[in-house]
Design a protein around this motif. Structure first.
Motif, mmCIF file in Angstrom:
data_model
loop_
_atom_site.group_PDB
_atom_site.id
_atom_site.type_symbol
_atom_site.label_atom_id
_atom_site.label_comp_id
_atom_site.label_asym_id
_atom_site.label_seq_id
_atom_site.Cartn_x
_atom_site.Cartn_y
_atom_site.Cartn_z
ATOM 1 N N LEU A 154 -0.204 24.176 0.340
ATOM 2 C CA LEU A 154 0.991 23.778 1.080
ATOM 3 C C LEU A 154 1.024 22.259 1.192
ATOM 4 O O LEU A 154 0.148 21.650 1.802
ATOM 5 C CB LEU A 154 1.002 24.396 2.472
ATOM 6 C CG LEU A 154 2.212 24.027 3.348
ATOM 7 C CD1 LEU A 154 3.505 24.556 2.730
ATOM 8 C CD2 LEU A 154 2.035 24.555 4.772
ATOM 9 N N GLN A 155 2.041 21.641 0.601
ATOM 10 C CA GLN A 155 2.224 20.197 0.675
ATOM 11 C C GLN A 155 3.361 19.876 1.636
ATOM 12 O O GLN A 155 4.384 20.565 1.649
ATOM 13 C CB GLN A 155 2.561 19.614 -0.698
ATOM 14 C CG GLN A 155 1.501 19.849 -1.761
ATOM 15 C CD GLN A 155 1.904 19.233 -3.087
ATOM 16 O OE1 GLN A 155 2.240 18.053 -3.161
ATOM 17 N NE2 GLN A 155 1.879 20.034 -4.137
ATOM 18 N N ASN B 190 -7.403 11.057 -5.212
ATOM 19 C CA ASN B 190 -7.728 11.992 -4.139
ATOM 20 C C ASN B 190 -8.421 13.214 -4.731
ATOM 21 O O ASN B 190 -7.808 14.002 -5.453
ATOM 22 C CB ASN B 190 -6.447 12.405 -3.412
ATOM 23 C CG ASN B 190 -6.708 13.218 -2.159
ATOM 24 O OD1 ASN B 190 -7.755 13.843 -2.002
ATOM 25 N ND2 ASN B 190 -5.741 13.217 -1.252
ATOM 26 N N ALA B 191 -9.715 13.345 -4.434
ATOM 27 C CA ALA B 191 -10.509 14.441 -4.976
ATOM 28 C C ALA B 191 -10.424 15.703 -4.134
ATOM 29 O O ALA B 191 -11.026 16.724 -4.477
ATOM 30 C CB ALA B 191 -11.971 14.007 -5.098
ATOM 31 N N GLY C 3 -1.052 17.495 -6.887
ATOM 32 C CA GLY C 3 -0.741 18.071 -5.578
ATOM 33 C C GLY C 3 -1.410 17.386 -4.417
ATOM 34 O O GLY C 3 -1.292 17.859 -3.279
ATOM 35 N N ARG C 4 -2.085 16.251 -4.640
ATOM 36 C CA ARG C 4 -2.753 15.527 -3.559
ATOM 37 C C ARG C 4 -2.303 14.070 -3.564
ATOM 38 O O ARG C 4 -2.163 13.464 -4.633
ATOM 39 C CB ARG C 4 -4.272 15.610 -3.696
ATOM 40 C CG ARG C 4 -4.823 17.028 -3.622
ATOM 41 C CD ARG C 4 -6.350 17.023 -3.632
ATOM 42 N NE ARG C 4 -6.892 16.518 -4.886
ATOM 43 C CZ ARG C 4 -7.209 17.282 -5.927
ATOM 44 N NH1 ARG C 4 -6.998 18.589 -5.877
ATOM 45 N NH2 ARG C 4 -7.729 16.752 -7.028
ATOM 46 N N LEU D 296 0.851 -1.195 0.000
ATOM 47 C CA LEU D 296 0.000 0.000 0.000
ATOM 48 C C LEU D 296 0.881 1.238 0.000
ATOM 49 O O LEU D 296 1.850 1.320 0.759
ATOM 50 C CB LEU D 296 -0.920 -0.025 1.218
ATOM 51 C CG LEU D 296 -1.946 1.100 1.346
ATOM 52 C CD1 LEU D 296 -3.223 0.593 2.031
ATOM 53 C CD2 LEU D 296 -1.394 2.288 2.141
ATOM 54 N N LEU D 297 0.544 2.193 -0.868
ATOM 55 C CA LEU D 297 1.332 3.413 -0.999
ATOM 56 C C LEU D 297 0.425 4.634 -1.096
ATOM 57 O O LEU D 297 -0.631 4.587 -1.738
ATOM 58 C CB LEU D 297 2.199 3.368 -2.263
ATOM 59 C CG LEU D 297 3.325 2.344 -2.320
ATOM 60 C CD1 LEU D 297 3.904 2.283 -3.730
ATOM 61 C CD2 LEU D 297 4.410 2.679 -1.307
ATOM 62 N N LEU D 298 0.852 5.736 -0.500
ATOM 63 C CA LEU D 298 0.263 7.051 -0.726
ATOM 64 C C LEU D 298 1.207 7.811 -1.645
ATOM 65 O O LEU D 298 2.382 8.030 -1.299
ATOM 66 C CB LEU D 298 0.067 7.795 0.590
ATOM 67 C CG LEU D 298 -1.008 7.228 1.522
ATOM 68 C CD1 LEU D 298 -0.928 7.880 2.899
ATOM 69 C CD2 LEU D 298 -2.398 7.426 0.934
ATOM 70 N N LEU D 299 0.732 8.203 -2.827
ATOM 71 C CA LEU D 299 1.576 8.898 -3.796
ATOM 72 C C LEU D 299 0.691 9.724 -4.722
ATOM 73 O O LEU D 299 -0.494 9.426 -4.887
ATOM 74 C CB LEU D 299 2.397 7.906 -4.620
ATOM 75 C CG LEU D 299 1.683 7.093 -5.706
ATOM 76 C CD1 LEU D 299 2.708 6.504 -6.655
ATOM 77 C CD2 LEU D 299 0.818 5.996 -5.130
ATOM 78 N N ASP D 300 1.263 10.741 -5.313
ATOM 79 C CA ASP D 300 0.528 11.628 -6.215
ATOM 80 C C ASP D 300 0.765 11.163 -7.651
ATOM 81 O O ASP D 300 1.660 11.638 -8.337
ATOM 82 C CB ASP D 300 1.007 13.066 -6.011
ATOM 83 C CG ASP D 300 0.219 14.073 -6.833
ATOM 84 O OD1 ASP D 300 -0.725 13.668 -7.538
ATOM 85 O OD2 ASP D 300 0.562 15.269 -6.781
#
Length: 623
Positions: free
Chosen positions: A558-559, A466-467, A433-434, A424-428
């Motif tokens: 801001l990221q 990611n909306a 930008g999300r 599992l990964l969180l990536l854009d």
């Protein structure tokens, strides 16, 4: 048989009392019955004599479905992924050792890592492999964890001089310059003793014995991490372990799913284990952190080890400057080791709300990642779970002290429930930008469909766009016809991400047990801008600033992204951090928070480029 109790042996007085109680109870129920009849009569009168009025109200009311339930797939961007593994040179299959005995390690797969092995600036690959079991017909065949060098365009060549772990049953991998010599080293977790390899710049040297990190010969290590836990700037080594497994016990259990044929047994049949922490002495060796570290977790009733750990997410979860450790455990509660700042910890998973699923039960937790998915102070922790268990998505308060599982609210719950998830990964992925969410799926049993029609051995990966944090759920699942080869059914295990071809977007690597990996090239063409940032700290032993943070302000957004290669399942992602900028064509500001808490503001002259921010004794400038 009569359901009336025998009263023949009761004294006469007791019979009278019992009879009085029964009469009183019957009277009370009579009153209730009369009340119910009266209410029903009133409702009938309202429906019969006021029918026209009710119909008129319904006709006049303008009914619309709630926005959160309205399909809006048209807003999900079209991004196609193409599997280019074979044409890119990744043609050597993983070895699980499977020859028919159905031993549990065979189905768990191996990890993968993106790292710059040879220092040429592009992302190379290491694919962790198991080996053949002793005594089988194939036990003499050579196996190893393979290295593949990138030519800069996303094409890879097997580099035997960089292979490691010959004959070892490898599982997970950690990458980090633990000796601060400028080369990224590798720790190979295994079933049995582990291995530590020093990168010489031209290949690897086995330094396990000198470093003292081989570990227990009976252990099953999983997802290790190089991270500075005691604040002395050099990289320590955290090694979680799965179950207390042996081939003999596995064969003796003789587990089955159809009543006749042998199958892979569940982890509940085995005892738990403890995690291991190796503290870097700074002289080429490590010291084992004992029970005083606070990492020992036992069942208070039995005294047995609780952990059955498969994945690790090191992160400063409460913003106090120290690296905490979130550990995903399979069929037992997850851990959150809160760091006291001196290399000692307190396990607070239950108190923090990350130990259990939404129903208060332990889940079959596999892969994990952590990130500021709303581009605010909110931290999300995603954990992939077993089949018929939705992916967990714990969302924290601003202080990082309490989390709630909001998988359903955020749109992740229902689509992930049928799948058996690993990496599992969180990536854009679309550079807007999300942080989006990606997970690999695949069952343990190749015959599972014969006994569970809703389950399949091969399952497609899932990508959630990611909306944003506006009205409705934050995440929307990307339909299979919008992802290209992303929708292909595979047996997904480890997952990693990197920009392999230098075009600014993130490509995906997925491992499969007893098969070649999947390399999904990201072919997005949305016109979004991007920035890739690497850190180089020449003032401390943590040269790549693992555990630091980078903040980028662009287009009013801001990221905040962490520098942490350890995530997913058994795997490591690349060290450079990718920021999608959407339509913003300039950077308003950028700040680096180094692992020791010092900050550095950086002027970025342009976008759509990769930069290295260096901290030296003169202050440092981007290069």
């Amino acid at each position: 048989m009569s359901s009336v109790p025998d009263r023949s042996d009761l004294p006469e007085d007791d019979l009278e009392i019992a009879d009085d109680a029964i009469i009183g109870l019957a009277f009370n129920w009579s009153l209730v019955a009369f009340a119910v009849i009266a209410i029903v009569a009133i409702l009938v009168w309202v429906l019969v004599f006021n029918e026209s009025e009710v119909e008129e109200q319904v006709l006049e009311k303008d009914v619309t479905p709630p926005a959160a339930l309205t399909a809006d797939l048209e807003v999900i961007p079209q991004v196609l992924f193409k599997d280019v593994a074979y044409e890119s040179g990744l043609r050597i299959p993983h070895v699980s050792g499977a020859v028919g005995d159905k031993l549990l390690p065979e189905t768990m797969g191996g990890g993968a890592a993106f790292l710059d092995l040879d220092g040429d600036g592009d992302q190379d690959i290491m694919l962790v492999s198991g080996t053949w079991w002793p005594g089988t017909d194939r036990s003499g065949e050579a196996t190893a964890t393979r290295a593949f060098l990138n030519d800069g365009s996303g094409r890879f060549a097997h580099a035997p001089d960089w292979d490691i772990g010959a004959g070892l049953y490898g599982t997970g991998i950690a990458c980090g310059d633990w000796d601060a010599d400028g080369h990224v080293d590798v720790f190979l977790a295994a079933l049995g003793t582990d291995r530590l390899y020093r990168n010489t710049g031209a290949g690897f040297k086995d330094v396990t014995a000198a470093a003292g990190v081989a570990g227990d010969a009976e252990a099953w290590s999983t997802s290790p991490a190089f991270v500075d836990v005691d604040g002395d700037t050099d990289l320590d080594l955290f090694v979680p372990h799965y179950i207390a497994w042996s081939a003999g016990r596995d064969l003796a259990l003789n587990f089955t799913i159809n009543g006749t044929d042998r199958a892979y047994g569940p982890p509940k049949q085995y005892e738990g284990t403890q995690v291991t922490l190796w503290l870097n002495r700074g002289d080429g060796s490590f010291e084992h952190a004992g029970d005083e570290s606070g990492l020992r977790v036992v069942n208070e009733a039995t005294g047995s080890a609780v952990g059955k750990s498969l994945a690790t997410a090191p992160v400063d979860i409460d913003g106090d400057g120290d690296i905490d450790l979130v550990v995903a455990n399979d069929t037992t509660r997850n851990f959150l080791f809160r760091n006291h700042g001196d290399g000692t910890f307190e396990e607070v998973g239950v108190a923090a709300g990350v130990a259990y699923g939404p129903r208060g039960n332990a889940t079959g937790a596999m892969g994990i990642d952590v990130g500021h998915y709303r581009n605010d102070a909110t931290l999300g922790i995603g954990i992939g779970n077993f089949a018929n268990e939705m992916t967990s998505f714990y969302v924290g308060d601003d202080a990082g002290t309490w989390f709630t599982d909001e998988a359903v609210v955020e749109g992740i719950g229902a689509p992930t429930r049928p799948q058996l998830s690993f990496g599992l990964l969180l990536l854009d992925y679309d550079l807007d930008g999300r942080l989006d969410l990606f997970q690999t799926n695949g069952h343990l049993e190749d015959e599972i469909n014969e006994v569970q029609s809703s389950q399949h051995y091969r399952q497609p990966a899932q990508l959630f766009w990611n909306a944003g944090s506006g009205r409705g759920p934050c995440f929307r699942i990307v339909p299979s016809d919008r992802g290209g080869d992303l929708g292909n059914a595979i047996v997904g295990r480890g997952a990693s991400a990197a920009d392999v071809d230098g075009d600014g977007d993130l490509d995906l690597l997925i491992t499969q047990p007893q098969d070649v990996p999947v390399l999904l090239r990201n072919d997005q063409d949305l016109g979004h801008h991007w920035l890739r940032v690497s850190l180089l700290d020449e003032t401390t032993a943590n040269r790549n600033a693992i555990g630091g943070w980078i903040e980028v302000l662009a287009g009013g957004v801001l990221q905040r992204r962490g520098v942490m290669p350890t995530k997913s399942y058994l795997s490591q992602v690349e060290l450079p951090v990718t920021f999608g900028l959407g339509g913003a064509d300039s950077i308003d500001s950028m700040r680096v928070i180094w692992p020791d808490g010092q900050t550095q503001d950086v002027v970025v002259p342009s976008v759509d480029r990769a930069i290295t921010v260096t901290r030296d004794r003169d202050g440092g400038l981007p290069q």
